[in-house]
Structure formats: structure tokens, C-alpha cells
Design an enzyme around this catalytic site. Structure first.
Site, PDB file in Angstrom:
ATOM      1  N   GLN A 261      -4.924   9.541 -91.278  1.00  0.00           N
ATOM      2  CA  GLN A 261      -4.366  10.697 -90.199  1.00  0.00           C
ATOM      3  C   GLN A 261      -5.567  11.727 -90.017  1.00  0.00           C
ATOM      4  OE1 GLN A 261      -1.613  14.252 -90.617  1.00  0.00           O
ATOM      5  NE2 GLN A 261      -0.252  13.180 -89.253  1.00  0.00           N
TER       6      GLN A 261
ATOM      7  N   TYR B 284      -0.945  22.099 -84.367  1.00  0.00           N
ATOM      8  CA  TYR B 284      -2.476  22.119 -84.522  1.00  0.00           C
ATOM      9  C   TYR B 284      -3.073  21.760 -83.107  1.00  0.00           C
ATOM     10  CZ  TYR B 284      -1.173  22.197 -89.617  1.00  0.00           C
ATOM     11  OH  TYR B 284      -0.629  22.652 -90.428  1.00  0.00           O
TER      12      TYR B 284
ATOM     13  N   ARG C 234       1.100  11.344 -83.939  1.00  0.00           N
ATOM     14  CA  ARG C 234       2.294  12.262 -84.332  1.00  0.00           C
ATOM     15  C   ARG C 234       2.438  13.203 -83.444  1.00  0.00           C
ATOM     16  NH1 ARG C 234       3.876  14.827 -89.891  1.00  0.00           N
ATOM     17  NH2 ARG C 234       5.886  13.494 -90.484  1.00  0.00           N
TER      18      ARG C 234
ATOM     19  N   GLY D 298       8.837  11.985 -96.470  1.00  0.00           N
ATOM     20  CA  GLY D 298       7.699  12.651 -97.015  1.00  0.00           C
ATOM     21  C   GLY D 298       8.206  12.911 -98.425  1.00  0.00           C
ATOM     22  N   ARG D 299       8.958  14.158 -98.710  1.00  0.00           N
ATOM     23  CA  ARG D 299       9.088  14.586-100.060  1.00  0.00           C
ATOM     24  C   ARG D 299       9.874  13.634-101.034  1.00  0.00           C
ATOM     25  NH1 ARG D 299      11.618  20.015 -97.579  1.00  0.00           N
ATOM     26  NH2 ARG D 299      11.884  18.949 -95.854  1.00  0.00           N
TER      27      ARG D 299
END
Length: 372
Positions: free
Chosen positions: A99, A186, A233, A323-324
């Protein structure tokens, strides 16, 4: 009838995946010198059972950084470090994407080379935004971001070139794909959103102008990897780090059309619940994206097997990213397949530190990675 299984193969662009359980990009802040090492080889190698691993966000240049202890891809040493990580994943039959990341205004002079001012579409400070810095005493922690300076029009091609060079290094390192990070407030997301982009040049104003820079990045990266090995993404409805947007749905549809024309491998929509509340997509949004984009669609955000199956039944998703659950369960796809219990992640070890909370979570046999 739609295939509702996470465990059937998937063709994602030109890459064949053995299952549809994607490992989401997860910042773990464990590369103090920005170079991936043995710890990352073990960590990613343990999780090679994912249909596709998407690496932690990786800085494309020294000025792209907003968080200390995160990896980069602008030096030979970083490239060599990532190559060893890729080799570790490939040795276990896995697939991995890098990424590509530029934080834009989510930074501070303390993180920037020579104490420079962070850059952004416009000179607007992110209200409530924090980055991660190292203090003079060697400790690290969250710190309010600096006010950025607006990029000059003639500086933007240089950042596009940074992305292209990062893609060149990623390809040499052996990555199977790359994912462009245009989400989570971002830099690329800052250009897309009305609240952070108040430019009056060809990179601001209309939807087409605000999307111009992100699409130039896509074109540059696709020139290196081939569009069928590139994903992106997106978080069209997110409001964090002071980012707001008056036209998120219209921009998402425009991007879907443009990226479909380019033959991109996949769109990865993040709908996180850590951003101050669950993101809710408007009615019909996923259906519109499916109509506009013929490549792979990945959704991510507090999913479990049942919610993933629902997205497959709706034909909204081709794969789901976790993810987690992947933090605490290196063998997550196998646990899903068997209906086994999941380990609970320890939030105290999410960011920074060493192997504790990183490579020491137990596998189903209560052991660890036998080949590490």
C-alpha cells in the site's frame, strides 16, 4: 445464485486468489528505522493464508511521513527489506500487495526532513488531527499536526513521480500488486474532498479537477505494474482529521467510472468504526458502484463471516478485508473455515513495541509459526 463463500477462489485483476479473506492494511509502527526486517518477515509470513495480504501503509518519500516507526519504499535498503518480506510470504504460497501512502497534512515538522512544513492541497490545518512523533527524550506519542502549506501547481508532478518510483521499487521487490491509499483523510483523499481542497488551479474546484491528481497517480502506478495489478482504497464518507466533503457520493461514482475505464484490478472501500461512529453508505450506493465498476470490489470495516456472506449475496462485494481479527489470528482464514473461536486482540500492543502482540498470537494448535 451468488457464491456466498469466503473460501472460493477469486480472480482479482490478473492475480488469482485462493480465497476471499483479505488482510487489510494495518499500521503497526514497528520499523524504527523505516526498513522492514526479520520481525516483519515473520509477521507477514504467518498470515500468508490470506487470499491477499495488503501491507501496512508505506511512505513513498521522506516528506510523505506523518508517523514515526512506519516503513518506507524510497531507498535501496527499504526495498531490500520489503523483498525479504515478500519472499517470506511467497515461500508459504501467499500473495501480497504494497500500500502506497502519503499523509499530506496529517504530519508535523518534527516528522518531516529538515523540519519542513507538511504539504496539502490547501493551507488548512486539520482540526483535531494528530500524528505520531518522536520526542527529544526518545519517547514517542501522538501530537497535534502542523498547519500545512499548499502545494504549488508545478510541485504536483514531482509527487506523482514519487508514487511511480515507489511502484518501480515495489515491483522489483516482488510484490504481486500495489494498492494506492486514497482514503482516511490522507493526501489523495484531501484532494478529493471539498472541505480540504480549496484550490483555484486545475487541481481544485470541480469534481473532475479535484480527482485529477489522484487519477494521475493511478496512471503513473499502472504504467509500472499494469492496471490489472493495481487497486485503490477509498473512504468517500469519512470525516476524520478535520476532513469534510460536500460531494462524497458524486465523487465516488466519478472515480468508479474513471477507474473502470482504466481497467483497475479493484476498488477497496473502507467503512471503519474507529472514526467516531460507523460509516453508513447511502441506500443504493453499493449497487451503483457495482454497475459502474466491473473489476473487483472489496469492503472492509468490522466484518465477520455472516456480514461478509450478506455482501456476497447482495453481489456488492467480491472479497472482504479484515483488520483487527488478523492482528490476533494469524490463521484467520482457517479459523473462519472451521468455525473456530477467535483470539481477542490486545489494543495496548497495536502500535509500537516488539514481537509481543505482533508475532506471538497462538495458532489453532496453540503453537506459533513452525517455519519462522
Amino acid at each position: 445464485m451468488a457464491d456466498t463463500s469466503l473460501f472460493t477462489p477469486l480472480q482479482l485483476g490478473s492475480l488469482s486468489l485462493p480465497n476471499r479473506v483479505i488482510m487489510a492494511p494495518l499500521t503497526r509502527a514497528r520499523t524504527p528505522d523505516s526498513v522492514p526486517g526479520k520481525l516483519q518477515q515473520v509477521y507477514y509470513g504467518q498470515r500468508a493464508g490470506a487470499g491477499l495480504i495488503i501491507s501496512e501503509a508505506t511512505n513513498i518519500s521522506p516528506t510523505a511521513r506523518g508517523y514515526v516507526y512506519t516503513p518506507g519504499i524510497w531507498t535501496d535498503e527499504q526495498e531490500a527489506g520489503w523483498q525479504q518480506v515478500v519472499d517470506a510470504v511467497h515461500a508459504k504460497g501467499g500473495r501480497i500487495a504494497l500500500q502506497l501512502w502519503h499523509v499530506g497534512r496529517v504530519s508535523h515538522e518534527m516528522v518531516q526532513p529538515d523540519g519542513r512544513q507538511p504539504v496539502a492541497p490547501s493551507a488548512l490545518k486539520g482540526e483535531g488531527a494528530q500524528c505520531f512523533v518522536e520526542f527529544e527524550d526518545g519517547s514517542a506519542g501522538r501530537y497535534p499536526t502542523s498547519t500545512p502549506r499548499a502545494l504549488e501547481t508545478d510541485e504536483i508532478p514531482g509527487i506523482v513521480e514519487d508514487y511511480r518510483q515507489a511502484a518501480v521499487r515495489a515491483r522489483r521487490a516482488g510484490f504481486d500488486m500495489v494498492e494506492i491509499h486514497a482514503a482516511n483523510a490522507y493526501l489523495l483523499n484531501q484532494f478529493l474532498a471539498t472541505g480540504t481542497n480549496q484550490r483555484t488551479d486545475r487541481y481544485g474546484g470541480s469534481i473532475e479537477n479535484r480527482a485529477r491528481f489522484p487519477l494521475e497517480v493511478v496512471d503513473a502506478v499502472a504504467e509500472v505494474f499494469g492496471a490489472d495489478r493495481v487497486g485503490i482504497r477509498l473512504t468517500p464518507f469519512i470525516e476524520i482529521f478535520g476532513l469534510t466533503d460536500d460531494e462524497p457520493e458524486a465523487m465516488a461514482f466519478y472515480l468508479a467510472d474513471q477507474l473502470n475505464q482504466r481497467g483497475l484490478a479493484y476498488l477497496h472501500f473502507n467503512e471503519p468504526n474507529w472514526a467516531g461512529g460507523d460509516i453508513t453508505f447511502p441506500d443504493g450506493f453499493r449497487e451503483q458502484i457495482r454497475e459502474r465498476f466491473s473489476g473487483g470490489l472489496i469492503y472492509c470495516g468490522h466484518y465477520d463471516v455472516e456480514r461478509a456472506r450478506q455482501r456476497f449475496e447482495e453481489r456488492a462485494a467480491d472479497a472482504v478485508a479484515f483488520g483487527r481479527p488478523f492482528i490476533a489470528n494469524p490463521d484467520l482464514p482457517e479459523r473462519f473455515r472451521l468455525g473456530a473461536a477467535l483470539n481477542e486482540p490486545n489494543p495496548d500492543t497495536f502500535y509500537g513495541g516488539d514481537a509481543a502482540g505482533y508475532t506471538d498470537y497462538p495458532f489453532l494448535d496453540n503453537g506459533h509459526d513452525r517455519k519462522a
